[in-house]
Design a protein around this motif. Structure first.
Motif, PDB file in Angstrom:
ATOM      1  N   ASP A  26     -13.617   0.591   3.019  1.00 17.36           N
ATOM      2  CA  ASP A  26     -13.971  -0.827   2.830  1.00 17.36           C
ATOM      3  C   ASP A  26     -13.590  -1.299   1.436  1.00 17.36           C
ATOM      4  OD1 ASP A  26     -14.943  -1.115   5.382  1.00 17.36           O
ATOM      5  OD2 ASP A  26     -17.066  -1.023   4.828  1.00 17.36           O
ATOM      6  N   HIS A  66      -7.247  -4.881  -1.499  1.00 17.74           N
ATOM      7  CA  HIS A  66      -5.886  -5.248  -1.088  1.00 17.74           C
ATOM      8  C   HIS A  66      -5.838  -6.477  -0.199  1.00 17.74           C
ATOM      9  CE1 HIS A  66      -5.192  -1.136  -2.541  1.00 17.74           C
ATOM     10  NE2 HIS A  66      -3.952  -1.506  -2.707  1.00 17.74           N
ATOM     11  N   THR A  67      -6.987  -6.937   0.282  1.00 20.62           N
ATOM     12  CA  THR A  67      -7.039  -8.218   0.996  1.00 20.62           C
ATOM     13  C   THR A  67      -8.156  -9.029   0.347  1.00 20.62           C
ATOM     14  OG1 THR A  67      -8.459  -7.245   2.732  1.00 20.62           O
ATOM     15  CG2 THR A  67      -6.085  -7.256   3.117  1.00 20.62           C
ATOM     16  N   ALA A  83      -6.181  -3.007   6.623  1.00 22.01           N
ATOM     17  CA  ALA A  83      -6.313  -2.488   5.262  1.00 22.01           C
ATOM     18  C   ALA A  83      -7.412  -1.432   5.196  1.00 22.01           C
ATOM     19  CB  ALA A  83      -6.608  -3.632   4.285  1.00 22.01           C
ATOM     20  N   HIS A  84      -8.482  -1.634   5.936  1.00 19.90           N
ATOM     21  CA  HIS A  84      -9.543  -0.622   5.995  1.00 19.90           C
ATOM     22  C   HIS A  84      -8.995   0.691   6.561  1.00 19.90           C
ATOM     23  CE1 HIS A  84     -13.506   1.158   6.946  1.00 19.90           C
ATOM     24  NE2 HIS A  84     -12.902   1.565   8.050  1.00 19.90           N
ATOM     25  N   ALA A 102      -9.909  -1.874   1.336  1.00 21.76           N
ATOM     26  CA  ALA A 102      -9.549  -3.117   2.021  1.00 21.76           C
ATOM     27  C   ALA A 102      -9.875  -4.332   1.166  1.00 21.76           C
ATOM     28  CB  ALA A 102     -10.284  -3.204   3.363  1.00 21.76           C
ATOM     29  N   GLY A 143      -6.969   2.394   4.147  1.00 19.50           N
ATOM     30  CA  GLY A 143      -7.804   3.026   3.139  1.00 19.50           C
ATOM     31  C   GLY A 143      -8.132   4.464   3.487  1.00 19.50           C
ATOM     32  N   LEU A 152     -12.802  -9.147   5.683  1.00 19.62           N
ATOM     33  CA  LEU A 152     -13.289  -7.960   6.388  1.00 19.62           C
ATOM     34  C   LEU A 152     -14.708  -8.181   6.893  1.00 19.62           C
ATOM     35  CD1 LEU A 152     -12.815  -5.109   7.364  1.00 19.62           C
ATOM     36  CD2 LEU A 152     -13.519  -4.248   5.129  1.00 19.62           C
ATOM     37  N   ALA A 168      -7.291  -7.491   7.191  1.00 20.76           N
ATOM     38  CA  ALA A 168      -8.363  -6.780   6.500  1.00 20.76           C
ATOM     39  C   ALA A 168      -8.775  -5.521   7.263  1.00 20.76           C
ATOM     40  CB  ALA A 168      -9.558  -7.702   6.304  1.00 20.76           C
ATOM     41  N   CYS A 180       0.811  -1.222   0.000  1.00 20.35           N
ATOM     42  CA  CYS A 180       0.000   0.000   0.000  1.00 20.35           C
ATOM     43  C   CYS A 180       0.845   1.272   0.000  1.00 20.35           C
ATOM     44  CB  CYS A 180      -0.932   0.007   1.212  1.00 20.35           C
ATOM     45  SG  CYS A 180      -2.140  -1.329   1.215  1.00 20.35           S
TER      46      CYS A 180
END
Length: 414
Positions: free
Chosen positions: A359, A365-366, A276-277, A362, A280, A371, A273, A224
């Motif tokens: 969201d 990228h996951t 990742a959110h 995420a 974001g 999530l 996840a 990221c």
């Protein structure tokens, strides 16, 4: 009673009535749907957990209604009841300079309000949170936290307040522009200082001990394009059973923090996840956008205060008969929430939109399902209601309601 007194009372009655009506809608909606888990969650949330969330939500709503009535009474006592005017005369009568008397006036009102709110905080922690299995705090820890928070507020807030009052006294008709710049600068400094200097006074932060999880997270950060000064686990379980994760700091103080309760409850792919959110929000520049929006609103507010502080009717309409910079600042802080409550739905709308964007980031990228699994666990373990009233949610929720958010993620591939 001047015209502004009438306007203030109408706004206070309207804002309080709307909040109570929304609270009543939320309570009725949650109560009506407590007997059955929504279909989308039946495989992952038991009826017992769903009913626990309903009971928790209703308890918090009842306390909020009591707190709202108390807040209105305190506001009227300090304004139209003459409380601020009385305290202003008390401090002036001690022979203090006008600036010292102003600092004492504002701090004494804020401390009195904190004291009045203390029973609500105690009830929230040691009755409601305890009843629903979330409280892990102790009276000793609660007292220590309160003492430290008050001491820090005085140590940091008093000099800042003195500077703002000096600017109001000494900088001419455009003092509000300089005061705004000072507060923006202060906010930036605090964003840097909080993670490394202040937060460790209240919690222990340890580097993430799980090597496998740390490697996964570092790989995600690399994908990221995000750099931080470390991944830490915070001992949130010392005070509460609720779980969370967040980014904090700017520049060299930037760090990622997981509550230990969150690490204990989620699988590695779910934690990834969730992270990742949060990434974001950073990559979509939500933090910057909110900072710009809040700074703009603050600038408008200071400009308005600059004008109001010159109007005799502003003071007289709120029960103060001796105008002063401190009285103007204090009255503005107390009464503006009455008028700005109507901005809540607009701010909440943009916050919910940012949550959808985070969201989506995420999921890209996951995997969306990871999530979803994490969110369902968090809803269940934090006793978040799955059936909020749509209008209440539109007014108050900074995150999309559970069902809408899960549907949005399930519509994505992955």
């Amino acid at each position: 009673m001047n015209d502004f007194t009438v306007v203030f009372l109408i706004a206070l009655a309207a804002s309080t009535g709307i909040e109570y009506w929304l609270s009543r809608r939320q309570a009725d909606h949650v109560s009506r749907h407590r007997t059955a888990v929504p279909e989308a969650f039946r495989a992952s949330v038991s009826l017992e957990a769903h009913q626990k969330a309903a009971a928790y939500t209703l308890d918090k709503l009842r306390l909020a209604n009591v707190d709202r009535v108390l807040g209105v009474a305190v506001l009227l006592l300090f304004t139209l009841g003459g409380g601020i005017g009385w305290l202003q005369g008390l401090w002036a009568g001690l022979g203090l300079s006008s600036r010292l008397a102003g600092i004492a006036l504002i701090l004494s009102v804020l401390l009195l309000m904190q004291l009045i709110e203390l029973p609500m905080s105690l009830y929230q922690t040691f009755v409601i949170e305890e009843r629903h299995g979330f409280n892990r705090n102790t009276p000793a820890q609660f007292t220590k936290d309160l003492f430290m928070q008050t001491l820090l507020s005085l140590a940091i807030g008093a000099p800042l307040l003195a500077l703002v009052l000096w600017v109001m006294d000494s900088s001419g008709s455009y003092w509000w522009l300089l005061a705004w710049a000072i507060l923006i600068g202060f906010s930036i400094v605090m964003s840097w200082a909080y993670p490394t200097l202040i937060a460790p006074l209240f919690n222990k932060f340890t580097p993430l001990p799980d090597a496998t999880l740390r490697q996964r997270i570092e790989a995600l950060l690399k994908r990221c394009g995000f750099h931080s000064q470390g991944i830490f686990v915070m001992d949130g379980s010392r005070r509460s059973g609720h779980g969370n994760a967040y980014f904090t700091g700017i520049g060299d103080s930037k760090r990622i923090v997981f509550f230990d309760t969150l690490v204990d409850s989620l699988q590695h792919d779910e934690l990834e996840a969730v992270l990742a959110h949060e990434l974001g929000h950073f990559k979509r520049r939500h933090v910057v956008k909110m900072l710009v929006a809040n700074s703009t609103l603050m600038l408008i507010g200071f400009a308005l205060l600059g004008w109001l502080s010159q109007q005799a009717w502003f003071y007289q309409g709120l029960g103060v008969h001796e105008p002063s910079p401190a009285a103007a600042l204090l009255l503005f802080m107390l009464v503006m929430p009455v008028f700005t409550v109507f901005l809540k739905p607009l701010m909440a709308f943009f916050q919910r939109r940012y949550e959808f964007e985070a969201d989506d980031f995420a999921a890209a990228h996951t995997q969306a399902r990871h999530l979803v699994n994490a969110l369902v666990k968090l809803y269940r373990e934090n006793a978040s209601t799955l059936t909020p009233d749509p209008l209440y949610a539109a007014f108050h929720y900074s995150h999309p309601p559970a069902a809408i958010r899960i549907d949005h993620l399930n519509a994505r591939p992955g």
